[in-house]
Design an enzyme around this catalytic site. Structure first.
Site, mmCIF file in Angstrom:
data_model
loop_
_atom_site.group_PDB
_atom_site.id
_atom_site.type_symbol
_atom_site.label_atom_id
_atom_site.label_comp_id
_atom_site.label_asym_id
_atom_site.label_seq_id
_atom_site.Cartn_x
_atom_site.Cartn_y
_atom_site.Cartn_z
ATOM 1 N N CYS A 154 23.238 121.235 49.932
ATOM 2 C CA CYS A 154 22.390 120.219 50.537
ATOM 3 C C CYS A 154 21.464 120.759 51.618
ATOM 4 O O CYS A 154 21.466 121.940 51.926
ATOM 5 C CB CYS A 154 23.244 119.056 51.017
ATOM 6 S SG CYS A 154 23.917 118.118 49.600
ATOM 7 N N GLU A 159 14.851 112.667 60.644
ATOM 8 C CA GLU A 159 14.114 112.171 59.486
ATOM 9 C C GLU A 159 13.879 110.671 59.605
ATOM 10 O O GLU A 159 14.670 109.947 60.202
ATOM 11 C CB GLU A 159 14.883 112.477 58.200
ATOM 12 C CG GLU A 159 14.944 113.951 57.882
ATOM 13 C CD GLU A 159 15.675 114.255 56.585
ATOM 14 O OE1 GLU A 159 15.561 115.395 56.120
ATOM 15 O OE2 GLU A 159 16.353 113.354 56.049
ATOM 16 N N SER A 169 12.605 112.414 55.194
ATOM 17 C CA SER A 169 13.524 112.795 54.132
ATOM 18 C C SER A 169 12.714 113.232 52.927
ATOM 19 O O SER A 169 11.591 112.764 52.709
ATOM 20 C CB SER A 169 14.394 111.588 53.762
ATOM 21 O OG SER A 169 14.984 111.759 52.502
#
Length: 565
Positions: free
Chosen positions: A121, A447, A473
């Protein structure tokens, strides 16, 4: 071997005694073999990492078969989705530096000969990559793989972004509580990095172009048996890389970096990839400037549109269409765009890796003659609002918003902006400005998925722009302009904006301006009080003190005492 430092000679008897106590040493012959770190990032908080323990087991098994001695260790990780919209998001980008430092620490302290890095991730992949280039020992990357897209009982394709946007739809009454729950229950059907061309998948795809990962790394699904085989192959390859002493800085050249950016622009990757790739270039001591990106974007066609740019295509579709190798093969038809001679961890050049690739679905990967746009899916905007640049994912912007001018609706925090948007204070034509959320101001450059999703969910995506010195994001879509530099906390021009000031955005012209004179901007800035840090203790306080601007990758500046004289 580097590891001889901890295992060879009578003086190292204490070291060998401790190594034997780990249970990893199977006999004296193991001391003649390379010590390979299995740099895992398994944890049970991140869906993209919940399955990595098994991949670590496979990697260890294969390294031992290939003639190495595997030692598994873990790094931390943050799930950006779970951290979204609260103080946790301030730790996300900052975790990249912690990950890089922790990998450096373990590999250097234990004199490992090579690493198999298993990230997945958002910040884990670049963090590990920064460490790899810093310590410069043989490394290979093999990620955990993407999540499948979800499907509701009615057959609608959904993903994590669908859930965030559904929250906005629920707030207006457009959908019911039951409809929201249906989307929630089906959007994330299993482990893997979230299913669109968001930051995690973007970085894992770029790993192929950078030369650090095997073909297929970016697109083979987490649950696909081919993912396990990819781990096996990568774990075999690391032994050869160690024996030949092929190191990350032998692979990552300026040409490889440009290849990766070309891929990024062609597939409309997350804006965060620019931030991370600049940080990676810094660790490799490569001379690369933010301002060069528009020139490369101008000659790179946008040929692969994936969620969030469209809900019709997810990473699994890219895999079925031929994967990253097919995109690169298509781009290789443009004379001079890619350097196909660059080396990779396969032992072959990039050109050799992709020479037999073919596009299997032209609806997913278009030809260079029929792109979505002639220029790339990411670009940098400049102007008096962002003298050092701002980033936008052009591939996720609707046609009406390619040019936009409107009054600024200014918020000094993300929380205030969300409240304003959800409370109906933002109207068609407005330009939402969220400031004091940059690397220093946030701190941690959080974000803005919650406010962008609220804008989309409330039906304002074709009429409202959002500008911030924070980040977005990889799942954000719409006219979302981030990384505004200099940030408000260091008295960049964005700090001078006032409610009602006209802001003009010209994406094709690569400009972002506020209709305020230079003299007025200077007067307003001069009248601002000194920025007061929001967090005064712990890691984030230290991070805010040392972090640099987004246009340089939000890296940490070297303390004065460590600078060469």
């Amino acid at each position: 071997m580097r590891s001889d430092t901890i295992k060879t000679g009578f003086e190292k008897a204490p070291h060998r005694s401790l190594l034997k106590a780990t249970g990893t040493i199977h006999g004296k012959s193991d001391y003649q073999k390379p010590f390979i770190g299995i740099c895992n990032s398994f944890n049970e908080l991140i869906p993209g990492h919940a399955h990595l323990q098994e991949l670590g087991r496979i990697a260890k098994e294969e390294v031992r078969k290939a003639g190495g001695v595997p030692f598994e260790f873990n790094t931390i990780g943050v799930c950006d989705g779970i951290a979204m919209g609260h103080i946790g998001m301030r730790y996300s980008l900052a975790s990249r530096e912690l990950i890089a430092d922790s990998v450096e620490t373990v590999a250097e302290a234990h004199r490992l000969d090579g690493l198999v890095c298993i990230p997945n991730c958002d910040k884990i992949t670049p963090g590990m990559m920064m460490a790899a280039l810093r310590i410069n020992i043989p490394v290979i990357f093999v990620s955990g793989g993407p999540m499948k897209a979800g499907h509701t009982p009615s057959g609608k394709t959904v993903d994590l972004i669908s859930v965030f946007e559904a929250v906005g739809q629920r707030s207006t009454g457009e959908i019911s509580e039951e409809e929201l729950e249906t989307i929630e229950e089906n959007a994330c059907p299993g482990c893997g990095s979230c299913s669109g061309m968001f930051t995690a998948n973007s970085m894992n795809c770029l790993s192929e172009a950078l030369g650090f990962a095997l073909p297929g790394n970016g697109t083979i699904l987490a649950g696909d048996p081919r993912r396990n085989e990819l781990v096996r192959e990568a774990s075999r390859r690391i032994i050869d890389l160690v024996e030949k002493n092929v190191r990350p800085r032998d692979i990552l050249s300026r040409s490889a970096l440009l290849n990766a950016f070309a891929l990024d622009f062609a597939m409309g990757g997350s804006t965060n990839t620019i931030l991370h790739t600049l940080a990676i270039a810094n660790e490799a001591e490569l001379d690369f400037d933010f301002s060069e990106l528009n020139g490369l974007s101008a000659k790179t066609p946008y040929i692969c549109k994936v969620s969030p740019a469209t809900m019709d295509v997810h990473i699994e579709d890219v895999d079925r269409a031929g994967g990253i190798s097919a995109i690169l093969h298509e781009l290789s038809k443009i004379d001079g765009l890619l350097d196909l001679s660059v080396p990779t961890v396969t032992g072959k050049s990039l050109g050799e890796n992709i020479k037999n690739a073919e596009v299997l679905n032209r609806k997913v990967i278009r030809s260079i003659e029929d792109p979505y746009s002639a220029t790339g899916g990411l670009c940098v905007l400049y102007g008096n609002l962002a003298p050092q640049g701002a980033v936008i994912k052009t591939g996720a912007v609707s046609a009406p918003m390619m040019h936009h001018s409107g009054p600024a609706k200014v918020y000094d925090s993300q929380d205030d902006a969300i409240a304003g948007i959800m409370g109906g204070d933002v109207h068609s034509g407005d330009v939402v400005v969220i400031r004091y959320e940059g690397p220093k101001g946030g701190p941690g450059m959080p974000e803005m998925l919650s406010p962008t999703s609220a804008i989309m969910g409330r039906g304002l995506g074709d009429s409202v722009a959002l500008i911030t010195d924070g980040r977005f994001s990889g799942g954000s879509r719409g006219a979302c302009i981030g990384h505004v530099s200099p940030e408000a906390a260091v008295k960049g021009p964005i700090a001078a904006l006032r409610n009602g000031d006209t802001v003009t955005i010209d994406i094709p012209g690569r400009s972002i301006t506020m209709e305020v004179s230079d003299e007025e901007i200077a007067d307003r800035i001069a009248g601002l009080p000194a920025f007061v840090p929001k967090i005064r203790k712990g890691y984030l306080a230290r991070y805010a003190e040392m972090v640099t601007s987004a246009n340089t990758g939000a890296i940490l500046k070297t303390p004065v005492s460590c600078e060469p004289k």
